[in-house]
Design an enzyme around this catalytic site. Structure first.
Site, short mmCIF file in Angstrom:
data_model
loop_
_atom_site.label_atom_id
_atom_site.label_comp_id
_atom_site.label_asym_id
_atom_site.label_seq_id
_atom_site.Cartn_x
_atom_site.Cartn_y
_atom_site.Cartn_z
CE1 TYR A 1 -3.37 -2.80 0.71
CE2 TYR A 1 -4.60 -0.77 1.00
CZ TYR A 1 -4.58 -2.12 0.78
OH TYR A 1 -5.75 -2.80 0.63
CE LYS B 1 2.21 -18.14 -2.19
NZ LYS B 1 1.37 -19.35 -2.25
CG ASP C 1 -1.65 -20.57 -0.87
OD1 ASP C 1 -1.12 -20.53 0.26
OD2 ASP C 1 -1.15 -21.16 -1.84
CG ASP D 1 -7.84 -5.05 1.43
OD1 ASP D 1 -8.79 -4.55 2.06
OD2 ASP D 1 -7.79 -5.09 0.18
CG ASP E 1 -13.56 -7.38 1.94
OD1 ASP E 1 -13.32 -6.56 2.86
OD2 ASP E 1 -14.12 -7.07 0.86
C1 IPM Z 1 -10.37 -1.55 3.89
C2 IPM Z 1 -10.63 -0.94 2.54
C3 IPM Z 1 -9.48 -0.01 2.19
C4 IPM Z 1 -8.22 -0.84 2.13
C5 IPM Z 1 -9.66 0.78 0.89
C6 IPM Z 1 -10.96 1.55 0.90
C7 IPM Z 1 -8.50 1.67 0.61
O1 IPM Z 1 -10.82 -1.92 1.57
O2 IPM Z 1 -10.32 -0.80 4.89
O3 IPM Z 1 -10.22 -2.77 3.98
O4 IPM Z 1 -7.91 -1.44 1.09
O5 IPM Z 1 -7.51 -0.89 3.12
MN MN Z 2 -10.67 -3.95 2.34
#
Ligand code: IPM
Ligand code: MN
Length: 353
Positions: free
Chosen positions: A142, A187, A219, A243, A247
């Site tokens: 990032y 990884k 993975d 990240d 999710d």
């Molecule tokens: C998160 C989001 C952010 C990230 C984006 C919006 C930049 O997806 O907080 O997980 O990738 O960190």
């Molecule tokens: Mn995210």
């Protein structure tokens, strides 16, 4: 206790859920005799529109002067659909993380018994899943060196020893306070940066003999989270992997609208829902305020105000049990409650408790 809170409502459904988070925070502070003050500040698309910067200096100053930041969400489709846009709301989020030194992002994955049937996974796999993903938040790809022209592009996944040590320390300490099981996700079979993570984790592990530490390739971890989520207690990983895995984690329990998070580090900590700004729902009073409200619980717990946090969790569970729920989690045939009504119900519950 005196609590000075910077409130950053942001974009989309942000302002609506922020209002409910603040209302709940105020109710809890009144009940427990805390003196809370709020400073509002712009971020994301709202700040780009107002001053051309997604994390303006004034917002930064207000965050630095506060004890904690209550953040909602940023993002607006008008930027997503414009590849030429020079500034984007998400840059505000990254700037905030970097400037406040928020290197540790704590994302709990918890199940709510009454919502388990909504999980895309089999109930018997999910029931009882309860783990925390600790994501490194200010390093890696990032923020590493980047390059892009029409023929070539790269991002650099750079990590230094102090960056790795400080996040692993947070993770070992979390594991120690929980079920004492830490999984380091990397990884290391391919990436040099991961090999350094693993080397340092192995150096540190003997300092935490009470914690069982294991190592897993990312993975494999992605697969294990779906096959056997109860395996995990605390997992720690770098920014990009975190990240993606968070999710995945957020949908396991079937309730993305219920999951809060905390980001901590060098300066003021930030508490925010893990979901995004859901622009399509803006102004419709349908967004679930619970993730924001539970972020307030995490805020209190950060300051070791355990009863205050517990009070919020109890009120949230009571609202779910009473079927006072926003449309996406309402039981069939149940009355539909809006963002405001759910927030108000929880405030009333806290006042009466
Ligand atoms: C998160 C989001 C952010 C990230 C984006 C919006 C930049 O997806 O907080 O997980 O990738 O960190
Ligand atoms: Mn995210």
């Amino acid at each position: 206790m005196d609590l000075k809170i910077a409130v950053l409502p942001g974009d989309g459904i942000g302002p609506e859920i922020s209002e409910q988070g603040v209302a709940v925070m105020t109710a809890v502070c009144e009940k427990f005799g805390h003196n809370v003050t709020y400073e509002y500040a712009l971020c994301g698309a709202a700040a780009i529109d107002a001053v051309g910067d997604p994390f303006p200096e004034d917002t930064y100053q207000k965050c630095m002067a506060a004890d904690a930041v209550l953040f909602s969400s940023v993002g607006d489709p008008k930027f997503d659909n414009d590849p030429t846009a020079k500034v984007r709301p998400e840059q505000g989020l990254l700037a905030m993380r970097k400037k406040l030194g928020l290197f540790a992002n704590i994302r709990p994955v918890e199940t709510f018994e009454c919502l388990i049937h909504q999980s895309p996974l089999k109930e018997e796999l999910v029931r009882g899943a309860d783990f925390i993903c600790i994501r490194e938040l200010t390093g890696g790809m990032y923020f590493g060196e980047k390059y892009q022209d029409d023929e070539k592009a790269y991002d650099t996944n750079a990590y230094t020893r102090p960056e790795i040590e400080r996040i692993l320390k947070v993770a070992f300490e979390y594991a120690r306070r929980r079920r004492k099981h830490l999984t380091v996700v990397d990884k290391a079979n391919v990436l040099a940066s991961s090999r350094l993570w693993r080397q340092i984790a192995k150096e540190m592990a003997p300092q935490y003999p009470d914690v069982e530490t294991d190592y897993m390739f990312v993975d494999n971890a992605a697969m294990r989270m779906i096959q056997d989520p109860r395996f995990f207690d605390v997992m720690v990983t770098e920014n990009t992997f975190g990240d993606i895995l968070t999710d995945e984690g957020s949908c396991i329990t079937g309730s993305m609208g219920l999951l809060p998070s905390a980001s901590t580090g060098e300066h003021t900590p930030v508490f925010e829902p893990i979901h995004g700004s859901w622009p399509q729902a803006k102004g419709l009073n349908i967004a679930n305020p619970l993730a924001q409200i539970l972020s307030v619980a995490m805020l209190f717990e950060y300051f070791d105000l355990k009863e205050e946090g517990a009070m919020i969790r109890k009120a949230v569970n009571a609202s779910l049990d009473a079927h006072v729920r926003t449309p996406e989690i309402q039981v069939e045939g149940g009355a539909k409650y809006g963002t405001k009504e759910v927030g108000q119900w929880i405030v009333d519950y806290i006042k009466k408790a």
